[in-house]
Structures are given as C-alpha cells and as structure tokens.
Design an enzyme around this catalytic site. Sequence first.
Site, mmCIF file in Angstrom:
data_model
loop_
_atom_site.group_PDB
_atom_site.id
_atom_site.type_symbol
_atom_site.label_atom_id
_atom_site.label_comp_id
_atom_site.label_asym_id
_atom_site.label_seq_id
_atom_site.Cartn_x
_atom_site.Cartn_y
_atom_site.Cartn_z
ATOM 1 N N THR A 117 2.202 3.942 -3.755
ATOM 2 C CA THR A 117 3.947 3.609 -3.505
ATOM 3 C C THR A 117 3.662 3.661 -5.602
ATOM 4 O O THR A 117 4.742 4.083 -6.276
ATOM 5 C CB THR A 117 4.506 2.955 -3.047
ATOM 6 O OG1 THR A 117 3.984 2.721 -1.781
ATOM 7 C CG2 THR A 117 6.075 2.568 -3.860
ATOM 8 N N TYR A 137 -7.330 -2.197 3.162
ATOM 9 C CA TYR A 137 -6.273 -0.937 3.477
ATOM 10 C C TYR A 137 -6.972 0.304 4.409
ATOM 11 O O TYR A 137 -7.415 1.241 4.303
ATOM 12 C CB TYR A 137 -5.709 -0.427 2.100
ATOM 13 C CG TYR A 137 -4.255 0.435 2.019
ATOM 14 C CD1 TYR A 137 -3.747 0.979 3.307
ATOM 15 C CD2 TYR A 137 -3.740 0.915 0.770
ATOM 16 C CE1 TYR A 137 -2.525 1.611 3.369
ATOM 17 C CE2 TYR A 137 -3.099 2.107 0.921
ATOM 18 C CZ TYR A 137 -1.938 2.601 2.203
ATOM 19 O OH TYR A 137 -1.423 2.934 1.941
ATOM 20 N N LYS A 185 -4.388 -4.375 5.786
ATOM 21 C CA LYS A 185 -3.272 -4.151 5.690
ATOM 22 C C LYS A 185 -3.579 -2.084 6.659
ATOM 23 O O LYS A 185 -3.976 -1.552 5.978
ATOM 24 C CB LYS A 185 -2.763 -3.114 4.574
ATOM 25 C CG LYS A 185 -0.910 -2.134 4.523
ATOM 26 C CD LYS A 185 -1.097 -1.463 3.521
ATOM 27 C CE LYS A 185 0.491 -0.688 2.965
ATOM 28 N NZ LYS A 185 0.358 0.101 1.610
ATOM 29 N N ILE A 194 3.441 -4.978 4.296
ATOM 30 C CA ILE A 194 4.054 -4.330 3.038
ATOM 31 C C ILE A 194 4.471 -3.107 2.935
ATOM 32 O O ILE A 194 4.014 -1.871 3.362
ATOM 33 C CB ILE A 194 2.022 -4.117 2.592
ATOM 34 C CG1 ILE A 194 1.588 -5.251 2.556
ATOM 35 C CG2 ILE A 194 2.403 -3.375 1.137
ATOM 36 C CD1 ILE A 194 -0.248 -4.555 2.289
#
Length: 352
Positions: A95, A181, A209, A248
């Site tokens: 992001t 992740y 995540k 998240i």
Amino acid sequence: MASALGCCSLKATHRGGTPKWRSPRAAVIPNFHLPMRSYEVKNRTNVDDIKSLRLITAIKTPYLPDGRFDLEAYDALVNMQIEDGVEGVIVGGTTGEGQLMSWDEHIMLIGHTVNCFGGSIKVIGNTGSNSTREAIHATEQGFAVGMHAALHINPYYGKTSLDGLISHFDSVLPMGPTIIYNVPSRTGQDIPQGVVQNIAKSPNFAGVKECVGNDRIEEYTRNGLVVWSGNDDQCHDSRWFHGATGVISVASNLVPGLMRELMFGGTNSSLNSKLLPLIDWLFQEPNPIGLNTALAQLGVVRPIFRLPYVPLPLAKRVEFVNIVKELGRENFVGEKDVQVLEDDDFILIGRY
C-alpha cells in the site's frame, strides 16, 4: 614492505629472510550473528507487544510533484491514524509502494516514522525481498533506525522450494519481532502451513498476515498462532468468528475510527455491511490505485502517482464521492470537502 602487504601476517620467515605469507585470520568469518543482528541490541521491542496489536494500517506514501516523498502530508496522515486509535503502521508495504522505492528511501521513511511517531504507535517496516541478501541488509538497517518489527514476504517471481522458504525466513527472524506476510495473489506462491509452523518456533515470530481466507486463519488460531487478516472485506468475521487478532488494513487509511470500532467493539454486522461498498470500491483495481485516488479526492494527499499506478477513471471517482456522502464525510480522514478530480488534475511520474 609492511605497508604494501597491509594486513598480511609476516611472523613466519624462511631461512633466507623472505617473509612467508599467511592468510589473515580476519578473512575467515565465523558463522555467528554480528553485533548489528544480536538479540541484545535489536530485540528492543517485546514480541508480545506486536502480537497484541489489533488494528494496523498499511500506510500510504504521499508524493510531491517532483516524485519525492511529501513528508508533511505523510506526517498528517499518520497523526490521523494515531488520533483515531490505530495501534501500528506498516511502512513501505504494498500500500505504501515500497516496491517503487529505493532502499535508501525505504529505510529513511522507516527511520522518519520511528523518530516522529515511535512513542505513540508501533512502526513495522516492510523489509522483505525476493532476495535473501537484500532482506537481511534491509532488516538490519530497519532495526538499526528503530523499527519495532519487520514484515517479511516470501520470495516472489524467482520462487524457491519449501526448504528455501524456511532458510529465507530463518535468515531474518533472529534480528527482531517479525510478521510473515502471505499473499499468493501477488507472490505467485502460497506459504504452506508446514513452513509457518516450522518458523513459528523462533522467539521472534510474531504472527502471520494472512490473505488466503478465514479457513486458513482458523487453522492457525486453533493452534495458538497469532494471525492478522490481510483482507478488509473479511476482517470482521476473521476477528470475531475465526480467532484473528485483528487486521492489517488498507481501508483504515480512510476511515480509521470506523475500522477501530470494527476491531474493538465486538461483532457488528451492521457496521461491516456499511463499510463493504467502500472496501469493494477500493479493490476494484489492484491496491493502492483506489486508495491513492480516494486520498487525493479527500484533499489529504496531492493527486500524484508514481507510475505504473494511475488513478481510477472518472466514473469511479464520482462513485467514491457518493460513497463518502453515504458513510458521512466526518468518518473520513482530512477536513476538506470531497471532490471529483478531473483527469488533468493528476500528475503521473515515470522518473522518481
């Protein structure tokens, strides 16, 4: 003669007086963690402090017209997160467009965030890479500038074996608290449960995540692992029905207060339903295209995109204004009126 030979040992000589060269001991580096990577120096943040975080924002990186970071806008956005109860930020993640940053920019932004906000919010630096060498170096630097935890993705594009995944993560876990992740839609490779269970033995393993879905999340949480949902559209059910610690989030850039309520206030299917149109809108194109467009229309960041990202088309920009009105402008970050930006309002930068 001695200066020309530098660090070479000259202690042993032949009978004729000619120095006998010996390999310098310094050239052989034992297999131990260097001081920069030691538990004592780097594990300043207790891993349990990371495991307890319920709302973490994958923070947006704003830009100036010449492509540099707009730190004034960035600081304001992080402050908005803190004021509305966000507990942590991912710096330089997908992001935040870490993939479009040089490592110098990346580490600078992590250090800047720690320096300005590290006392108020947990700073988790995305220092992952598909190159183990780069991941090690970036993680050393990230902890050196004070980040509280690292985010590590599995090697993408040049994928490796399952044993290679374990070795990759084992190379960075000793440095400090670490979130793994898993987002196979971007990496092209799922991180199997066996790999996670193996690396979870590390005392620095904070959790995962997870973007695969709630069934996977529940399999982990049943076995006592900490998991954050990586999917805003699933995070309510992940948190309250499948054991996830939190989320998240991308959407919390825009509506941090509402996302906090969703993660802290107990089951709330009504609020979740109200947020879904916004979340669906955000991900109609690959993240962070929607978020960048939205924050520009809210007047929180300048309408500047680093290519290859480009804004959503006009019809989608109009749709966002209607979503803001439906949810209430007061629930969104910033103080300016939301507006429909025209194509000519955006600046697209190819060299930065």
